[in-house]
Design an enzyme around this catalytic site. Structure first.
Site, PDB file in Angstrom:
ATOM      1  N   HIS A  21      12.757  18.568  49.214  1.00 15.16           N
ATOM      2  CA  HIS A  21      12.296  17.175  49.178  1.00 15.16           C
ATOM      3  C   HIS A  21      13.310  16.241  49.829  1.00 15.16           C
ATOM      4  CE1 HIS A  21      11.476  13.361  46.719  1.00 15.16           C
ATOM      5  NE2 HIS A  21      10.400  13.550  47.473  1.00 15.16           N
ATOM      6  N   HIS A  46      13.027   6.915  53.795  1.00 16.23           N
ATOM      7  CA  HIS A  46      11.971   6.804  52.786  1.00 16.23           C
ATOM      8  C   HIS A  46      11.588   5.361  52.473  1.00 16.23           C
ATOM      9  CE1 HIS A  46      10.295   6.463  48.688  1.00 16.23           C
ATOM     10  NE2 HIS A  46       9.651   7.565  49.021  1.00 16.23           N
TER      11      HIS A  46
END
Length: 235
Positions: free
Chosen positions: A10, A52
């Site tokens: 991730h 992100h």
């Protein structure tokens, strides 16, 4: 026994290294992940950058939003372009490219992102190594309209409120990426019945891995690459 699920890093190996950085990606490969997940935004000059957060400050030390900056600006702050990441990874592992929606402020922005991502994947012969995922329906539909054969993944915060099976069917989705905390046996069975691979996010502990194994998921998105590897090796 069915095949063990893929180890999906991730934002790279974010349990040990700064997320969505080249270091995190390379360390995830060293730790023997099989897929890396990372996030893509559009910059002010309509280029593809890996980070992100829409609002900077947490991992990228700058003020404002990601689309206040050019790609060159963000590279100076430690971000990488999508092309740089594809080049560095060099098909050693699979990639889960999550497209973020916050910079897609008009339908034209959405189309530009879709065209640029697909063009780069084709230019670098990455088709067999990627799944492109998003929470945003419009970008998934745009990708499908341009290239109906590309592997697409549907992200879902709240699978318990009703699976997005209509969308998945209409874009011929390859995979489904639900919040692991909300995934139950009924949903997992429905997803597999619809021929979707299941890549839940983001499990980091042995009990969580065990639950997902019992649901026969196809991959586990995790910050803790080595912990998941050790867990699977112990079976």
């Amino acid at each position: 026994m069915k095949n063990k699920p893929l180890i999906i890093a991730h934002r790279g190996y974010s349990g040990k290294f700064l997320e969505n950085t080249m270091l995190a990606f390379l360390e995830a490969i060293k730790a023997n992940c099989q897929m890396i997940e990372f996030d893509v935004h559009l910059t002010n000059d309509l280029e593809l950058v890996i980070t992100h957060d829409y609002l900077l400050g947490r991992t990228v030390k700058a003020k404002g939003a990601v689309d206040d900056y050019t790609l060159s600006d963000l590279q100076k702050l430690g971000c990488s372009s999508l092309k740089e990441v594809l080049t560095a990874v060099n098909k050693r592992v699979l990639l889960n490219i999550e497209l973020k929606h916050e910079t897609l402020k008009t339908p034209l922005h959405t189309e530009i992102m879709a065209i640029k991502v697909l063009s780069l994947i084709n230019e670098m012969n990455y088709r067999d190594y990627v799944v492109i995922s998003s929470f945003d329906e419009s970008i998934l539909r745009s990708l499908f309209a341009i290239d109906s054969k590309i592997r697409l993944g549907v992200l879902d915060h709240y699978p318990q409120k009703g699976l997005k099976l209509k969308l998945a069917s209409e874009i011929k989705a390859y995979s489904y990426h639900p919040n692991f905390k909300k995934l139950d046996q009924s949903s997992a069975l429905k997803l597999h019945a619809n021929k979707l691979l299941i890549y839940p996010y983001t499990a980091n502990k042995s009990l969580e891995f065990k639950k997902l194994l019992e649901l026969n998921v196809d991959g586990i998105i995790t910050n803790q690459v080595e912990d998941l590897r050790s867990f699977l090796n112990s079976l």
